[in-house]
Write a protein that holds these residues in place. Structure first.
Motif, PDB file in Angstrom:
ATOM      1  N   GLU A 135       0.832  -1.205   0.000  1.00 17.21           N
ATOM      2  CA  GLU A 135       0.000   0.000   0.000  1.00 17.21           C
ATOM      3  C   GLU A 135       0.867   1.256   0.000  1.00 17.21           C
ATOM      4  OE1 GLU A 135      -3.257   2.483   2.647  1.00 17.21           O
ATOM      5  OE2 GLU A 135      -2.657   0.489   3.336  1.00 17.21           O
ATOM      6  N   ALA A 136       1.951   1.254   0.775  1.00 18.72           N
ATOM      7  CA  ALA A 136       2.835   2.413   0.828  1.00 18.72           C
ATOM      8  C   ALA A 136       3.460   2.686  -0.538  1.00 18.72           C
ATOM      9  CB  ALA A 136       3.918   2.193   1.877  1.00 18.72           C
ATOM     10  N   GLU A 137       3.904   1.630  -1.211  1.00 15.60           N
ATOM     11  CA  GLU A 137       4.484   1.789  -2.541  1.00 15.60           C
ATOM     12  C   GLU A 137       3.463   2.391  -3.500  1.00 15.60           C
ATOM     13  OE1 GLU A 137       7.501   1.361  -3.544  1.00 15.60           O
ATOM     14  OE2 GLU A 137       8.484   0.137  -2.006  1.00 15.60           O
ATOM     15  N   PHE A 138       2.218   1.959  -3.378  1.00 12.01           N
ATOM     16  CA  PHE A 138       1.145   2.492  -4.215  1.00 12.01           C
ATOM     17  C   PHE A 138       0.906   3.970  -3.911  1.00 12.01           C
ATOM     18  CE2 PHE A 138      -3.559   3.153  -4.582  1.00 12.01           C
ATOM     19  CZ  PHE A 138      -3.645   3.108  -5.976  1.00 12.01           C
ATOM     20  N   ARG A 139       0.807   4.330  -2.636  1.00 15.05           N
ATOM     21  CA  ARG A 139       0.565   5.718  -2.246  1.00 15.05           C
ATOM     22  C   ARG A 139       1.686   6.639  -2.726  1.00 15.05           C
ATOM     23  NH1 ARG A 139      -4.785   6.031  -0.992  1.00 15.05           N
ATOM     24  NH2 ARG A 139      -5.387   4.398   0.485  1.00 15.05           N
ATOM     25  N   ALA A 140       2.912   6.143  -2.712  1.00 11.31           N
ATOM     26  CA  ALA A 140       4.077   6.962  -3.084  1.00 11.31           C
ATOM     27  C   ALA A 140       4.081   7.340  -4.557  1.00 11.31           C
ATOM     28  CB  ALA A 140       5.363   6.223  -2.731  1.00 11.31           C
ATOM     29  N   THR A 141       3.294   6.644  -5.380  1.00  6.21           N
ATOM     30  CA  THR A 141       3.333   6.931  -6.818  1.00  6.21           C
ATOM     31  C   THR A 141       2.742   8.300  -7.165  1.00  6.21           C
ATOM     32  OG1 THR A 141       1.217   5.800  -7.251  1.00  6.21           O
ATOM     33  CG2 THR A 141       3.248   4.478  -7.420  1.00  6.21           C
ATOM     34  N   SER A 142       1.913   8.868  -6.313  1.00  2.78           N
ATOM     35  CA  SER A 142       1.406  10.223  -6.578  1.00  2.78           C
ATOM     36  C   SER A 142       2.567  11.216  -6.590  1.00  2.78           C
ATOM     37  CB  SER A 142       0.378  10.630  -5.518  1.00  2.78           C
ATOM     38  OG  SER A 142      -0.794   9.861  -5.622  1.00  2.78           O
ATOM     39  N   TRP A 143       3.379  11.141  -5.544  1.00  2.00           N
ATOM     40  CA  TRP A 143       4.546  12.023  -5.458  1.00  2.00           C
ATOM     41  C   TRP A 143       5.541  11.738  -6.578  1.00  2.00           C
ATOM     42  CZ3 TRP A 143       9.482  10.043  -4.109  1.00  2.00           C
ATOM     43  CH2 TRP A 143      10.480  11.004  -3.978  1.00  2.00           C
ATOM     44  N   GLN A 144       5.740  10.471  -6.904  1.00  2.00           N
ATOM     45  CA  GLN A 144       6.670  10.125  -7.976  1.00  2.00           C
ATOM     46  C   GLN A 144       6.217  10.723  -9.311  1.00  2.00           C
ATOM     47  OE1 GLN A 144       6.811   5.854  -7.773  1.00  2.00           O
ATOM     48  NE2 GLN A 144       7.924   5.833  -5.832  1.00  2.00           N
ATOM     49  N   VAL A 153       8.372  13.653 -11.347  1.00  5.11           N
ATOM     50  CA  VAL A 153       8.789  13.460 -12.737  1.00  5.11           C
ATOM     51  C   VAL A 153       8.164  14.534 -13.634  1.00  5.11           C
ATOM     52  CG1 VAL A 153       8.575  11.939 -14.738  1.00  5.11           C
ATOM     53  CG2 VAL A 153       9.290  11.008 -12.524  1.00  5.11           C
ATOM     54  N   ASN A 154       6.898  14.829 -13.424  1.00  6.77           N
ATOM     55  CA  ASN A 154       6.231  15.855 -14.229  1.00  6.77           C
ATOM     56  C   ASN A 154       6.896  17.219 -14.050  1.00  6.77           C
ATOM     57  OD1 ASN A 154       4.401  13.978 -15.161  1.00  6.77           O
ATOM     58  ND2 ASN A 154       2.789  14.540 -13.714  1.00  6.77           N
ATOM     59  N   LEU A 155       7.230  17.550 -12.798  1.00  8.72           N
ATOM     60  CA  LEU A 155       7.871  18.840 -12.519  1.00  8.72           C
ATOM     61  C   LEU A 155       9.231  18.936 -13.198  1.00  8.72           C
ATOM     62  CD1 LEU A 155       8.011  21.533 -10.971  1.00  8.72           C
ATOM     63  CD2 LEU A 155       8.980  20.258  -9.038  1.00  8.72           C
ATOM     64  N   ARG A 156      10.052  17.901 -13.042  1.00  5.33           N
ATOM     65  CA  ARG A 156      11.394  17.929 -13.626  1.00  5.33           C
ATOM     66  C   ARG A 156      11.362  17.822 -15.152  1.00  5.33           C
ATOM     67  NH1 ARG A 156      15.661  17.386  -9.937  1.00  5.33           N
ATOM     68  NH2 ARG A 156      14.957  18.508  -8.070  1.00  5.33           N
ATOM     69  N   SER A 157      10.228  17.413 -15.691  1.00  4.15           N
ATOM     70  CA  SER A 157      10.077  17.323 -17.142  1.00  4.15           C
ATOM     71  C   SER A 157       9.419  18.572 -17.725  1.00  4.15           C
ATOM     72  CB  SER A 157       9.246  16.085 -17.512  1.00  4.15           C
ATOM     73  OG  SER A 157       9.826  14.902 -17.003  1.00  4.15           O
ATOM     74  N   ARG A 215      -1.171  19.422 -10.733  1.00  3.27           N
ATOM     75  CA  ARG A 215      -1.713  19.059  -9.431  1.00  3.27           C
ATOM     76  C   ARG A 215      -1.278  17.646  -9.056  1.00  3.27           C
ATOM     77  NH1 ARG A 215      -7.705  21.919  -8.994  1.00  3.27           N
ATOM     78  NH2 ARG A 215      -6.929  24.023  -9.495  1.00  3.27           N
ATOM     79  N   LEU A 216      -1.317  17.365  -7.754  1.00  5.40           N
ATOM     80  CA  LEU A 216      -0.890  16.050  -7.276  1.00  5.40           C
ATOM     81  C   LEU A 216      -1.856  14.992  -7.801  1.00  5.40           C
ATOM     82  CD1 LEU A 216       1.234  14.682  -5.381  1.00  5.40           C
ATOM     83  CD2 LEU A 216      -0.520  14.788  -3.590  1.00  5.40           C
ATOM     84  N   PRO A 217      -1.369  14.037  -8.599  1.00  6.31           N
ATOM     85  CA  PRO A 217      -2.268  13.071  -9.226  1.00  6.31           C
ATOM     86  C   PRO A 217      -2.597  11.899  -8.305  1.00  6.31           C
ATOM     87  CG  PRO A 217      -0.039  12.695  -9.984  1.00  6.31           C
ATOM     88  CD  PRO A 217       0.023  13.889  -9.063  1.00  6.31           C
ATOM     89  N   PRO A 218      -3.665  11.178  -8.590  1.00  7.40           N
ATOM     90  CA  PRO A 218      -3.973   9.976  -7.806  1.00  7.40           C
ATOM     91  C   PRO A 218      -2.919   8.903  -8.061  1.00  7.40           C
ATOM     92  CG  PRO A 218      -5.461  10.167  -9.682  1.00  7.40           C
ATOM     93  CD  PRO A 218      -4.678  11.431  -9.629  1.00  7.40           C
ATOM     94  N   PRO A 245      14.075   4.755 -18.487  1.00  9.06           N
ATOM     95  CA  PRO A 245      15.290   4.744 -17.667  1.00  9.06           C
ATOM     96  C   PRO A 245      15.626   6.108 -17.069  1.00  9.06           C
ATOM     97  CG  PRO A 245      15.641   3.578 -19.747  1.00  9.06           C
ATOM     98  CD  PRO A 245      14.316   4.243 -19.851  1.00  9.06           C
ATOM     99  N   ALA A 246      15.428   7.182 -17.822  1.00  5.33           N
ATOM    100  CA  ALA A 246      15.760   8.517 -17.316  1.00  5.33           C
ATOM    101  C   ALA A 246      14.887   8.869 -16.107  1.00  5.33           C
ATOM    102  CB  ALA A 246      15.581   9.560 -18.415  1.00  5.33           C
ATOM    103  N   GLU A 247      13.598   8.585 -16.215  1.00  5.99           N
ATOM    104  CA  GLU A 247      12.683   8.877 -15.107  1.00  5.99           C
ATOM    105  C   GLU A 247      13.008   8.013 -13.889  1.00  5.99           C
ATOM    106  OE1 GLU A 247      10.605   9.991 -18.903  1.00  5.99           O
ATOM    107  OE2 GLU A 247      11.799   8.292 -18.211  1.00  5.99           O
ATOM    108  N   ASN A 248      13.336   6.755 -14.111  1.00  4.10           N
ATOM    109  CA  ASN A 248      13.668   5.878 -12.997  1.00  4.10           C
ATOM    110  C   ASN A 248      14.972   6.280 -12.330  1.00  4.10           C
ATOM    111  OD1 ASN A 248      11.748   3.629 -12.390  1.00  4.10           O
ATOM    112  ND2 ASN A 248      11.882   3.331 -14.597  1.00  4.10           N
TER     113      ASN A 248
END
Length: 330
Positions: free
Chosen positions: A229-238, A242-246, A251-254, A265-268
């Motif tokens: 569940e934590a890994e799933f929740r963290a994907t909003s911030w991820q 990535v969107n910001l640096r790109s 807005r913070l996505p689900p 690879p670049a995003e990872n």
């Protein structure tokens, strides 16, 4: 365990608005106060679709009115955007309203892009070396014996504690020279963390505010009842990072399942770097991650950020972290 504090960007989630973000920020501060967190800080950003804390001092006043013991502050005010006198007056006002509870963290970044910086009426030709002078001018405005003819009212004599923020060695050198506590933005820019800490500690000069070095480090925590569940929740911030640096701030996505398998690879590589100052998982997983980070850095305090889409899950993340280290429960 060292003190734990909260860093809030007052995120605006997809499908929501700033008004809801402000209600959530107050809720988070109240929750943190009950859980025994030391301080609650807001970060100044401008022109960002997913961050509602642009008017930092105004929002801090709202949070201060709804809490009673937790320290409130800026993490930080981007001083190039402001006159030192205006910030002295704003934080003098906050200190007068909520005495003994206010912190003032100062950074030299604009907290925006160049177009937004122009809209803020900044002088884009100004020298970055002006930041140390601005810090000293601001501190003088709030001192017991100001040397300037103009007085900050309120502000003069209130000596609001000042912190220097940074994500490079520049802030470390300045904080050490002025004898101020140092907060490093390792939660999003960890590259120079060890070098900055070493410079700060080795060159620190005691001051009236601080007798020995004090380092607070930003750290991402995404805690949930299970690792999955934590890994799933963290994907909003991820996604947001990535969107910001790109160049696509939003807005913070689900959260989404298996996000990292869907990017290149670049995003990872970008996420691997920033996740070096993060803990994602259940109580035990997060506890181990935090303890390892503290052992590696020798941090005196951690400033925890948790960019979770669902507000209740966000509160739960902070609650589980407090539980991991034996802090109070609400």
């Amino acid at each position: 365990m060292i003190p734990l504090s909260i860093l809030d960007l007052s995120p605006i989630t997809e499908g929501s608005d700033a008004a809801q973000s402000f209600r959530n920020s107050l809720s988070l501060a109240q929750h943190g106060e009950k859980l025994g967190y030391t301080r609650y800080w807001l970060a100044e950003h401008h022109g960002m679709p997913g961050i509602a804390s642009a008017a930092t001092a105004v929002l801090l006043s709202h949070v201060g009115a709804g809490t009673s013991t937790i320290r409130i502050g800026a993490g930080g005010v981007m001083l190039p955007n402001h006159s030192p006198l205006v910030i002295a007056e704003q934080f003098g006002t906050l200190e007068s309203l909520y005495p003994g509870r206010v912190d003032l963290g100062l950074g030299r970044a604009p907290g925006s892009d160049q177009r937004t910086a122009r809209a803020l009426r900044r002088n884009l030709e100004s020298d970055a070396d002006q930041f140390p002078q601005d810090v000293m001018e601001l501190m003088d405005f709030m001192s017991k014996n100001p040397q300037q003819a103009v007085r900050a009212v309120p502000g003069a004599g209130l000596e609001v504690p000042v912190w220097i923020l940074g994500s490079s060695t520049f802030g470390a050198q300045l904080a050490a020279h002025l004898g101020l506590p140092y907060a490093f933005a390792s939660h999003f820019a960890p590259q120079q963390i060890m070098q900055a800490i070493q410079i700060y500690r080795e060159t620190f000069k005691p001051s009236a505010q601080l007798s020995k070095p004090y380092v607070m480090l930003g750290f991402n925590v995404f805690a949930a009842d299970t690792d999955a569940e934590a890994e799933f929740r963290a994907t909003s911030w991820q996604q947001a990072f990535v969107n910001l640096r790109s160049g696509r701030p939003g807005r913070l996505p689900p959260p989404v399942e298996n996000y990292r398998q869907k990017v290149g690879p670049a995003e990872n590589a970008l996420l691997d770097s920033v996740l070096s100052c993060s803990a994602v998982g259940s109580v035990e997983t997060v506890k181990q991650g935090v303890e390892a980070f503290v052992a590696r850095t020798g941090a005196d305090e951690l400033m925890i950020t948790s960019q979770v889409f669902d507000h209740q899950a966000r509160l739960r993340s902070y609650e589980l972290l407090a539980e991991a280290f034996g802090q109070k429960k609400p």
